[in-house]
Write a protein that holds these residues in place. Structure first.
Motif, PDB file in Angstrom:
ATOM      1  N   UNK A  43       0.814  -1.217   0.000  1.00  0.00           N
ATOM      2  CA  UNK A  43       0.000   0.000   0.000  1.00  0.00           C
ATOM      3  C   UNK A  43       0.848   1.268   0.000  1.00  0.00           C
ATOM      4  N   UNK A  44       2.086   1.151  -0.439  1.00  0.00           N
ATOM      5  CA  UNK A  44       2.966   2.307  -0.564  1.00  0.00           C
ATOM      6  C   UNK A  44       3.565   2.345  -1.970  1.00  0.00           C
ATOM      7  N   UNK A  45       3.949   3.541  -2.381  1.00  0.00           N
ATOM      8  CA  UNK A  45       4.679   3.675  -3.633  1.00  0.00           C
ATOM      9  C   UNK A  45       6.124   3.232  -3.422  1.00  0.00           C
ATOM     10  N   UNK A  46       6.642   2.488  -4.383  1.00  0.00           N
ATOM     11  CA  UNK A  46       8.065   2.180  -4.381  1.00  0.00           C
ATOM     12  C   UNK A  46       8.675   2.833  -5.616  1.00  0.00           C
ATOM     13  N   UNK A  47       9.525   3.811  -5.386  1.00  0.00           N
ATOM     14  CA  UNK A  47      10.153   4.572  -6.456  1.00  0.00           C
ATOM     15  C   UNK A  47      11.533   3.998  -6.761  1.00  0.00           C
ATOM     16  N   UNK A  48      11.784   3.712  -8.037  1.00  0.00           N
ATOM     17  CA  UNK A  48      13.077   3.206  -8.476  1.00  0.00           C
ATOM     18  C   UNK A  48      13.686   4.205  -9.456  1.00  0.00           C
ATOM     19  N   UNK A  49      14.953   4.491  -9.263  1.00  0.00           N
ATOM     20  CA  UNK A  49      15.650   5.446 -10.120  1.00  0.00           C
ATOM     21  C   UNK A  49      16.868   4.786 -10.741  1.00  0.00           C
ATOM     22  N   UNK A  71      18.647   2.634  -7.590  1.00  0.00           N
ATOM     23  CA  UNK A  71      18.256   2.859  -6.202  1.00  0.00           C
ATOM     24  C   UNK A  71      16.730   2.823  -6.110  1.00  0.00           C
ATOM     25  N   UNK A  72      16.224   2.435  -4.947  1.00  0.00           N
ATOM     26  CA  UNK A  72      14.774   2.448  -4.746  1.00  0.00           C
ATOM     27  C   UNK A  72      14.455   2.772  -3.292  1.00  0.00           C
ATOM     28  N   UNK A  73      13.259   3.322  -3.092  1.00  0.00           N
ATOM     29  CA  UNK A  73      12.785   3.620  -1.740  1.00  0.00           C
ATOM     30  C   UNK A  73      11.266   3.643  -1.759  1.00  0.00           C
ATOM     31  N   UNK A  74      10.660   3.539  -0.561  1.00  0.00           N
ATOM     32  CA  UNK A  74       9.210   3.493  -0.445  1.00  0.00           C
ATOM     33  C   UNK A  74       8.689   4.729   0.268  1.00  0.00           C
ATOM     34  N   UNK A  75       7.430   5.028   0.024  1.00  0.00           N
ATOM     35  CA  UNK A  75       6.784   6.139   0.696  1.00  0.00           C
ATOM     36  C   UNK A  75       5.290   6.093   0.473  1.00  0.00           C
ATOM     37  N   UNK A  76       4.536   6.637   1.413  1.00  0.00           N
ATOM     38  CA  UNK A  76       3.082   6.708   1.248  1.00  0.00           C
ATOM     39  C   UNK A  76       2.743   7.585   0.054  1.00  0.00           C
ATOM     40  N   UNK A  77       3.540   8.635  -0.137  1.00  0.00           N
ATOM     41  CA  UNK A  77       3.430   9.480  -1.329  1.00  0.00           C
ATOM     42  C   UNK A  77       4.742   9.386  -2.107  1.00  0.00           C
ATOM     43  N   UNK A  78       4.705   9.779  -3.360  1.00  0.00           N
ATOM     44  CA  UNK A  78       5.928   9.754  -4.160  1.00  0.00           C
ATOM     45  C   UNK A  78       6.943  10.775  -3.656  1.00  0.00           C
ATOM     46  N   UNK A 108      -0.843  -0.062 -12.459  1.00  0.00           N
ATOM     47  CA  UNK A 108      -1.695   0.404 -13.553  1.00  0.00           C
ATOM     48  C   UNK A 108      -3.112  -0.126 -13.421  1.00  0.00           C
ATOM     49  N   UNK A 109      -3.268  -1.336 -12.928  1.00  0.00           N
ATOM     50  CA  UNK A 109      -4.606  -1.909 -12.743  1.00  0.00           C
ATOM     51  C   UNK A 109      -5.363  -1.206 -11.618  1.00  0.00           C
ATOM     52  N   UNK A 110      -4.631  -0.651 -10.648  1.00  0.00           N
ATOM     53  CA  UNK A 110      -5.269   0.056  -9.540  1.00  0.00           C
ATOM     54  C   UNK A 110      -5.557   1.517  -9.874  1.00  0.00           C
ATOM     55  N   UNK A 111      -4.784   2.069 -10.811  1.00  0.00           N
ATOM     56  CA  UNK A 111      -4.960   3.470 -11.192  1.00  0.00           C
ATOM     57  C   UNK A 111      -3.664   4.241 -11.064  1.00  0.00           C
ATOM     58  N   UNK A 112      -3.373   5.075 -12.054  1.00  0.00           N
ATOM     59  CA  UNK A 112      -2.075   5.766 -12.089  1.00  0.00           C
ATOM     60  C   UNK A 112      -2.192   7.266 -11.867  1.00  0.00           C
ATOM     61  N   UNK A 113      -3.413   7.771 -11.659  1.00  0.00           N
ATOM     62  CA  UNK A 113      -3.580   9.213 -11.602  1.00  0.00           C
ATOM     63  C   UNK A 113      -2.868   9.830 -10.405  1.00  0.00           C
TER      64      UNK A 113
END
Length: 397
Positions: A43-49, A71-78, A108-113
């Motif tokens: 239930x969190x965003x995982x951002x990979x760079x 690198x990657x990290x997680x957060x409730x928001x981006x 994408x199935x959950x929504x990307x907006x």
């Protein structure tokens, strides 16, 4: 004295207006990101760079360093994920050179907006990079695969999509700003190319993967994702993706084959494709018309046939027309079943009769399902190559 005061005043104004390089960033202080991936985990965003390793770029050939670092990290928001990522990197991340944004199929199935809002709102992100869907894998794993020919995998994905779009017409390229517009615009739903990992991921994340003449793991285009608003609802296969590109006038060149009368195939190199979609509204009933023109040349012949005869060329024109007609009708019916207008038929109706469109736009999905588009296809074989007759004729006589 007055003249001197005027000069001094002008100099002061110039000093105030010319700010110099106040926002400059030294290369030694930044980490240049070429690819960004977004997954959803717990239930969190995982951002990979995907960051370019400067050591691999500046040193001589034979450099053993890997060209990218992920690198990657997680957060409730981006925004939280981006800020948390700075605790793992010794430099500030520079996002203005991104080539690829990879979004996981699950997200994408959950929504990307929600993810797009941060990317569109942030001043550090430009909106001219391509968006892809990581199919059957995570965006993190996708951006970790080492690729041949291009040192930076994000560049490999970008260039391969451009090549597939121009020469095969299956892949589509969509920028972030185009995607955002398609999501909020009534009468057209977005389509995004999918990329998948072929092979075992664990074998492809190291530099050894590109030391083989045939890499054990590679990235490959894998159909187009169909969206309804901001959610993924289905996939177009390669054949259907080519039909979509033709209808939306994105096709440039391609290759097809048609059957010979007595067995075998004739290859046709499609050199030019042009299509137009327009609508007519009569008595509160919309009709969609698709006009398509295709020209091509015979590329190869695998049967005994006389290409010098007018009847043969007419036969080829007929077969190409039938092939395109069947493929377009099949693809349109599939998207009608999903209830998502990816062709812009709704936009065509809006242009034809905006009063009628205002009445049906909130219920366009149901109207779209009932449409029976009219196809007008003109296909022409313009050339037979440098051979007037096939060598197959001589061999089989």
């Amino acid at each position: 004295m007055i003249a001197r005061m005027r000069i001094i005043a002008c100099l002061l104004v110039i000093v105030l207006l010319v700010s110099g390089c106040w926002s400059r960033r030294e290369l030694n202080d930044i980490a240049i990101a070429e690819g960004v991936g977004i997954d959803i985990t717990d239930h969190q965003f995982e951002l990979t760079v995907q960051i370019v390793n400067p050591g691999s770029v500046t040193k001589a050939m034979g450099n053993p360093n890997i060209p990218i670092i992920v690198y990657s990290s997680k957060g409730v928001t981006l925004n939280e994920a981006v800020k948390r990522l700075t605790s793992s990197i010794s430099r500030n991340i520079y996002f203005a050179h991104i080539r690829i944004l990879a979004i996981s199929e699950e997200l994408a199935e959950q929504g990307i907006v929600e993810a797009m809002d941060y990317l569109m709102r942030g001043s550090e992100f430009r909106s001219d990079f391509d968006v892809v869907i990581a199919r059957d894998t995570t965006a993190k794993d996708l951006l970790s695969i080492m690729t041949p020919l291009e040192q930076v995998p994000a560049n490999y994905i970008y260039n391969s999509l451009e090549a597939a779009k121009k020469e095969w017409t299956s892949a589509v390229t969509i920028k972030l700003d185009q995607l955002s517009k398609a999501i909020v615009t009534p009468g057209r739903s977005p389509v995004i190319s999918g990329i998948q990992i072929v092979g075992e991921y664990s074998s492809g994340s190291g530099k050894a993967n590109i030391n083989y003449t045939t890499p054990k793991v590679r990235l490959q285009y894998s159909g187009n994702a169909i969206f309804k608003r901001d959610r993924l609802v289905g996939w177009l296969n390669e054949k259907e993706s080519r039909a979509y590109s033709v209808i939306t006038d994105q096709a440039k060149r391609s290759s097809i084959h048609v059957p010979c009368p007595e067995g075998g195939n004739i290859g046709i190199d499609i050199a030019r494709v042009k299509s137009k979609v327009h609508a007519v509204v009569t008595n509160e009933k919309p009709e969609i018309f698709i006009e398509l023109m295709a020209e091509g040349n015979v590329s190869d012949v695998e049967c005994k046939i006389d290409l010098l005869k007018v009847e043969t060329i007419a036969y080829l024109d007929q077969q190409i027309t039938k092939l395109m007609e069947d493929n377009l009708e099949h693809t349109i019916k599939k998207t009608q079943q999903l209830g998502t207008d990816i062709y812009g038929f709704g936009e065509a109706v809006h242009r034809a009769d905006y009063r009628y469109w205002n009445k049906v736009k909130d219920n366009w999905e149901q109207v779209f399902k009932q449409l029976t588009p009219h196809l007008k296809i003109v296909a022409r074989v313009r050339g037979t190559g440098t051979l007037g007759d096939s060598v197959v004729n001589d061999v089989k006589e």
